[in-house]
Design an enzyme around this catalytic site. Structure first.
Site, PDB file in Angstrom:
ATOM      1  N   PHE A  11      -2.007  -0.297  -0.407  1.00  0.00           N
ATOM      2  CA  PHE A  11      -0.789   0.991  -1.574  1.00  0.00           C
ATOM      3  C   PHE A  11      -0.711  -0.103  -3.105  1.00  0.00           C
ATOM      4  CE2 PHE A  11       3.427   1.742  -2.229  1.00  0.00           C
ATOM      5  CZ  PHE A  11       3.286   2.556  -3.475  1.00  0.00           C
ATOM      6  N   ASP A  31      -9.374  -7.675   2.186  1.00  0.00           N
ATOM      7  CA  ASP A  31      -8.755  -6.859   2.846  1.00  0.00           C
ATOM      8  C   ASP A  31      -9.468  -6.837   4.179  1.00  0.00           C
ATOM      9  OD1 ASP A  31      -7.518  -4.068   3.626  1.00  0.00           O
ATOM     10  OD2 ASP A  31      -6.362  -4.434   1.450  1.00  0.00           O
ATOM     11  N   GLY A  36      -5.087  -1.129   4.868  1.00  0.00           N
ATOM     12  CA  GLY A  36      -5.714  -0.575   3.694  1.00  0.00           C
ATOM     13  C   GLY A  36      -6.629   0.048   4.453  1.00  0.00           C
ATOM     14  N   THR A  95      -0.322 -12.864  11.163  1.00  0.00           N
ATOM     15  CA  THR A  95      -1.023 -12.737   9.388  1.00  0.00           C
ATOM     16  C   THR A  95       0.250 -12.997   7.963  1.00  0.00           C
ATOM     17  OG1 THR A  95      -1.298 -10.571  10.193  1.00  0.00           O
ATOM     18  CG2 THR A  95      -1.562 -10.806   7.905  1.00  0.00           C
ATOM     19  N   TYR A 149       9.972 -10.304  10.965  1.00  0.00           N
ATOM     20  CA  TYR A 149       9.944 -10.084   9.613  1.00  0.00           C
ATOM     21  C   TYR A 149       9.905 -10.606   8.650  1.00  0.00           C
ATOM     22  CZ  TYR A 149       7.577  -7.468   6.008  1.00  0.00           C
ATOM     23  OH  TYR A 149       7.034  -7.503   4.855  1.00  0.00           O
ATOM     24  N   LYS A 153       8.651 -13.581   5.677  1.00  0.00           N
ATOM     25  CA  LYS A 153       8.187 -14.110   4.704  1.00  0.00           C
ATOM     26  C   LYS A 153       9.025 -15.049   4.321  1.00  0.00           C
ATOM     27  CE  LYS A 153       6.326 -10.857   3.064  1.00  0.00           C
ATOM     28  NZ  LYS A 153       4.344 -10.729   2.596  1.00  0.00           N
TER      29      LYS A 153
END
Ligand code: UDP
Length: 341
Positions: A11, A31, A36, A95, A149, A153
């Protein structure tokens, strides 16, 4: 200027691709097309300045090959969305931690500058009146996916900062706060496309918990130029910048605004968290308000787009992509009648 955008088919990534192509960059998208989609880039696919590499940031060789020759990397590839994080915690961790490390490592090797796109989730449960970049991070149990999460990050940011201080990598960080706009999918839990889609279909709008939790939604077309300006400013290196919206609104009030802006006849249903996020012992943020002063001072960032305009743009996008049309025509007519367009 050659720019690599990891997550460029997502996005925010697709809006960034559009912006950089318009600015004359040669753009390479990396990607894995998991969340996506090439559809997000369909209007740009014929551009000779755009190249798309399908693959994962977990593949170190591929990342290095893709970054070779690049001047800069915008690192957006990540597992995002509360729904996805809860459903696939392992993939999200891998990831978000290993993938980011590979991108930083490769950027250092090839001498490319990096903009790391992080998230307001790193502040966790801090309900301060205005979160500034060095505000405390208040996280719950590491056994709950949401905090995992946020922790991942945070580690990404720490990695980036360590590459800057120890190895001299040119890297800056932006933290996005509830960015919304056309092409955002509601599939992974994001509230605005979810509620707008429900309103357009005539379904009940699902407001989780008591609906009193608040957010500040920012518009992707305000955020993307600021993100590029931060990446291009030497004073940003080694620092983090909030990019968030101006209006604090409860999710209950948001649902009402969505109904009004789309002319929907839908009602609102309060959904207990246990039902919305089954089996998680889910914790939500009660409040999340950005202090945008630093990005304002550095690059003149001001979140200008009013919330109702964002809702209308998202509604128009959902209609055009999904063929939700009947109610849409009525809604459009009522917007025009109300003088809102
Ligand atoms: N939410 C909601 N209905 C939905 C999806 C989300 O009420 O259909 C709530 C969610 O519990 C949270 C807020 O909306 O309080 C924002 O959720 P989102 O996942 O978009 O962003 P985040 O929680 O990461 O700020």
């Amino acid at each position: 200027m050659r720019s690599v955008i990891t997550g460029g088919a997502g996005f925010v990534g697709s809006h960034l691709v559009e912006h950089l192509l318009a600015a004359g960059d040669e753009v390479v998208v990396l990607d894995d097309l998991s969340t996506g989609s090439l559809q997000n880039l369909s209007h740009l696919l014929g551009d000779p300045q755009l190249r798309i590499v399908e693959g994962t940031i977990l593949d170190g060789e591929l990342v290095r090959a893709t970054l070779t020759g690049a001047d800069r990397v915008f690192h957006l590839a990540a597992a995002v969305g509360v729904r996805l994080i809860i459903d696939e915690p392992l993939k999200s961790l891998r990831t978000n931690i290993h993938g980011t490390e590979r991108v930083l490592e490769a950027a250092h090797e090839v001498g490319a500058r990096v903009l790391l796109v992080s998230t307001s989730e790193v502040y966790g449960k801090n309900t301060a009146d205005a979160l500034h970049e060095d505000s405390d991070r208040i996280l719950g149990s590491a056994l709950k996916s949401r905090w995992t999460y946020a922790a991942a990050k945070g580690i990404d940011e720490a990695f980036a900062h360590a590459y800057f201080t120890q190895l001299g990598l040119e890297v800056a960080i932006v933290r996005l706060f509830n960015t919304v706009g056309p092409r955002q999918s509601g599939r992974y839990g994001m509230v605005v496309p979810n509620l707008v889609g429900q309103a357009l279909r005539g379904d009940e709008l699902t407001v989780f918990g008591d609906g009193q939790q608040t957010r500040c939604f920012s518009y992707v077309r305000d955020v993307v130029p600021a993100l590029v300006a931060v990446a291009e400013d030497d004073r940003a290196l080694g620092r983090a910048f909030n990019l968030g919206g101006a209006e604090e609104i409860s999710i209950g009030a948001l649902a009402e605004r969505v109904i009004a802006a789309t002319g929907s006849s839908s009602g609102i249903r309060l959904v207990p968290y246990e039902e919305a996020y089954a089996g998680e012992g889910f914790e939500d943020m009660r409040r999340r308000v950005p202090d945008n002063t630093a990005a304002g001072e550095l690059v003149g960032f001001v979140p200008r787009t009013p919330l109702d305009e964002m809702i209308r743009a998202i509604a128009a996008d959902i209609r055009s992509r999904s063929g939700i049309d009947d109610g849409a025509a009525d809604a459009e007519a009522s917007l025009v009648a109300a003088g809102t367009e």
